[in-house]
Design an enzyme around this catalytic site. Structure first.
Site, mmCIF file in Angstrom:
data_model
loop_
_atom_site.group_PDB
_atom_site.id
_atom_site.type_symbol
_atom_site.label_atom_id
_atom_site.label_comp_id
_atom_site.label_asym_id
_atom_site.label_seq_id
_atom_site.Cartn_x
_atom_site.Cartn_y
_atom_site.Cartn_z
ATOM 1 N N ARG A 191 13.219 29.375 49.920
ATOM 2 C CA ARG A 191 13.548 29.158 51.612
ATOM 3 C C ARG A 191 12.571 30.344 51.705
ATOM 4 N NH1 ARG A 191 13.560 24.779 51.544
ATOM 5 N NH2 ARG A 191 14.801 23.122 52.269
ATOM 6 N N HIS B 26 4.719 25.469 52.355
ATOM 7 C CA HIS B 26 5.796 24.385 52.000
ATOM 8 C C HIS B 26 5.182 22.990 51.345
ATOM 9 C CE1 HIS B 26 9.978 23.727 53.390
ATOM 10 N NE2 HIS B 26 9.979 23.397 52.397
HETATM 11 P P1 NDP Z 1 21.700 22.822 43.478
HETATM 12 O O1 NDP Z 1 22.717 22.820 44.840
HETATM 13 O O2 NDP Z 1 21.189 21.910 42.875
HETATM 14 O O3 NDP Z 1 21.189 24.256 42.934
HETATM 15 C C1 NDP Z 1 21.685 25.963 43.402
HETATM 16 C C2 NDP Z 1 21.528 26.215 42.450
HETATM 17 O O4 NDP Z 1 21.408 28.192 43.107
HETATM 18 C C3 NDP Z 1 22.993 27.114 41.113
HETATM 19 O O5 NDP Z 1 22.330 26.508 40.190
HETATM 20 C C4 NDP Z 1 23.950 27.514 41.974
HETATM 21 O O6 NDP Z 1 24.770 27.687 41.101
HETATM 22 C C5 NDP Z 1 22.836 28.496 42.098
HETATM 23 N N1 NDP Z 1 23.481 29.437 43.690
HETATM 24 C C6 NDP Z 1 24.219 29.475 44.416
HETATM 25 N N2 NDP Z 1 24.232 30.604 45.742
HETATM 26 C C7 NDP Z 1 24.418 31.120 43.910
HETATM 27 C C8 NDP Z 1 24.959 32.050 44.371
HETATM 28 N N3 NDP Z 1 25.007 33.028 45.584
HETATM 29 N N4 NDP Z 1 24.620 33.236 43.140
HETATM 30 C C9 NDP Z 1 23.922 32.825 42.112
HETATM 31 N N5 NDP Z 1 23.317 31.415 41.617
HETATM 32 C C10 NDP Z 1 24.211 30.428 43.155
HETATM 33 O O7 NDP Z 1 19.865 22.703 44.748
HETATM 34 P P2 NDP Z 1 18.849 22.252 44.515
HETATM 35 O O8 NDP Z 1 17.911 23.184 42.543
HETATM 36 O O9 NDP Z 1 18.648 21.181 44.039
HETATM 37 O O10 NDP Z 1 17.595 23.173 45.143
HETATM 38 C C11 NDP Z 1 17.399 24.452 45.314
HETATM 39 C C12 NDP Z 1 16.151 24.331 46.939
HETATM 40 O O11 NDP Z 1 14.979 24.372 45.963
HETATM 41 C C13 NDP Z 1 16.952 23.997 48.211
HETATM 42 O O12 NDP Z 1 18.129 24.746 48.389
HETATM 43 C C14 NDP Z 1 15.971 24.373 48.718
HETATM 44 O O13 NDP Z 1 16.004 25.821 49.488
HETATM 45 C C15 NDP Z 1 14.904 24.634 47.406
HETATM 46 N N6 NDP Z 1 13.437 23.826 47.942
HETATM 47 C C16 NDP Z 1 12.553 23.668 48.058
HETATM 48 C C17 NDP Z 1 11.069 22.840 48.114
HETATM 49 C C18 NDP Z 1 9.845 23.236 49.074
HETATM 50 O O14 NDP Z 1 8.960 22.293 48.453
HETATM 51 N N7 NDP Z 1 8.988 23.684 48.543
HETATM 52 C C19 NDP Z 1 11.705 21.047 47.975
HETATM 53 C C20 NDP Z 1 12.802 21.308 47.566
HETATM 54 C C21 NDP Z 1 14.085 22.186 47.981
HETATM 55 P P3 NDP Z 1 25.814 27.174 40.750
HETATM 56 O O15 NDP Z 1 25.704 25.791 39.856
HETATM 57 O O16 NDP Z 1 26.975 27.604 39.407
HETATM 58 O O17 NDP Z 1 27.130 26.317 41.840
HETATM 59 C C1 OXD Z 2 13.658 20.381 50.831
HETATM 60 C C2 OXD Z 2 12.465 20.821 51.273
HETATM 61 O O1 OXD Z 2 14.013 21.612 50.645
HETATM 62 O O2 OXD Z 2 11.588 20.214 51.398
HETATM 63 O O3 OXD Z 2 13.784 19.280 49.945
HETATM 64 O O4 OXD Z 2 12.084 22.372 51.544
#
Ligand code: NDP
Ligand code: OXD
Length: 315
Positions: free
Chosen positions: A230, A278
């Site tokens: 993000r 994006h």
């Molecule tokens: P998940 O919720 O599966 O994974 C998030 C990860 O971040 C977890 O490993 C979590 O740790 C870790 N995390 C969260 N908060 C913290 C913190 N404070 N300190 C350390 N680690 C942290 O999310 P996804 O993998 O499904 O998606 C990740 C992000 O990718 C989405 O939120 C979105 O913003 C972005 N995205 C972007 C897209 C694009 O087109 N650019 C498309 C899809 C997604 P733990 O496992 O220990 O909870």
């Molecule tokens: C998502 C994105 O969060 O498209 O899936 O950014």
């Protein structure tokens, strides 16, 4: 016979055709309405399907049973002060989404690692310029911020290309061939060994602005940054400064503080920054419609829907 459920599809009008067909296919008995009918139908709407709800929309929907996010990241919904904190919110989790993002990350890692921009510039001048890799693959350390659904697949794909891969998350992970760093206390050692840093964190109060001058200073000189999570994770001015001072080699950015990225942003024309709009992973409408139909069916049976967001945690 019970009343059909009503779903509001809250996407810009240009996109509604893209989503409506699959939703009708997977939820043939539901009433599907679009933004134009939201005001007249507000009291009858059971489910909201959205990514970034328009201001005021959530406040107008008094009888919602749940919200389904069309993306993996729910920050655009949780940012709305009218989102009721006890309302079930489901995010989109699917192998196709992780795969698209992994492709994006692998592609931009390789463009940097293989010096592709150098060869593009040489081709533009009709020059045959050979050059070896700047760093051996086995010596290139990639750090992934966020080892969740998407970060884990990225880590595995990069590991399989023989990079040295580490991941940082809140809780300790066990992914074969990927070293796990966990919690705020292990962020600095994780950064110190990241020649390429990839951000795949959710945007929460804890991760807002995590890609900043202090973080960059902890990366090895010459590191490269990829932000596909993000725009709010990145302090854009700090990135430009770290690149212009020569501490960072460059960056690939898919997400921005303001989207669409304003035409006057310095990021567009920076010679060491790649900008994409994006598109790192675009939700597949059929996969999303299937997930939403399963979620609605579960809730109608009185069961919890899969992939419910922990609102207090923010992801
Ligand atoms: P998940 O919720 O599966 O994974 C998030 C990860 O971040 C977890 O490993 C979590 O740790 C870790 N995390 C969260 N908060 C913290 C913190 N404070 N300190 C350390 N680690 C942290 O999310 P996804 O993998 O499904 O998606 C990740 C992000 O990718 C989405 O939120 C979105 O913003 C972005 N995205 C972007 C897209 C694009 O087109 N650019 C498309 C899809 C997604 P733990 O496992 O220990 O909870
Ligand atoms: C998502 C994105 O969060 O498209 O899936 O950014």
């Amino acid at each position: 016979m019970s009343e059909p459920v009503t779903l509001l599809l809250d996407v810009p009008s240009g996109w509604s055709g893209h989503w409506a067909g699959p939703l009708r296919e997977y939820l043939p008995h539901a009433r599907l309405i679009g933004q134009e009918d939201a005001a007249a139908e507000a009291a009858r709407i059971d489910y909201l399907v959205t990514f970034r709800p328009r201001k005021g929309l959530l406040a107008s929907l008094a009888n919602l049973k749940a919200v389904f996010c069309l993306g993996a990241g729910v920050d655009g919904i949780l940012a709305d002060p009218d989102f009721p904190r006890d309302l079930p919110l489901m995010r989109f989790v699917d192998r196709s989404l992780s795969r698209e993002l992994a492709q994006y990350v692998v592609m931009h890692v390789l463009i940097f690692h293989r010096g592709q921009r150098y060869f593009d510039a040489a081709q533009a001048m009709n020059k045959w310029r050979q050059r070896p890799l700047v760093r051996r693959t086995e010596d290139t350390r990639i750090g992934i911020l966020g080892l969740g659904e998407i970060g884990t697949m990225c880590a595995e794909r990069l590991r399989d290309l023989d990079f040295v891969v580490t991941g940082w998350s809140r809780s300790r992970k066990s992914v074969a061939g990927v070293e796990s760093f966990a919690g705020a206390g292990e962020l600095a050692p994780f950064l110190a060994r990241s020649d390429i840093l990839v951000c795949l964190l959710p945007l929460t109060a804890e991760t807002l602005g995590i890609l900043n001058a202090k973080t960059f200073a902890l990366l090895p000189k010459g590191a490269f940054v990829i932000n596909a999570a993000r725009g709010g994770h990145l302090v854009e001015a700090d990135l430009v400064d770290a690149i212009d001072r020569g501490h960072l080699a460059g960056a690939t950015l898919d997400v921005f503080q303001h989207e669409p990225l304003p035409a006057e942003s310095v990021l567009w024309n920076h010679p060491k920054i790649t900008v994409t709009p994006h598109i790192a992973a675009i939700t597949d409408p059929r996969a999303a419609a299937r997930a939403i139909s399963e979620g609605v069916a579960a809730i109608e049976r009185g069961e919890p829907a899969p992939h419910r967001v922990d609102i207090a945690r923010g992801y």
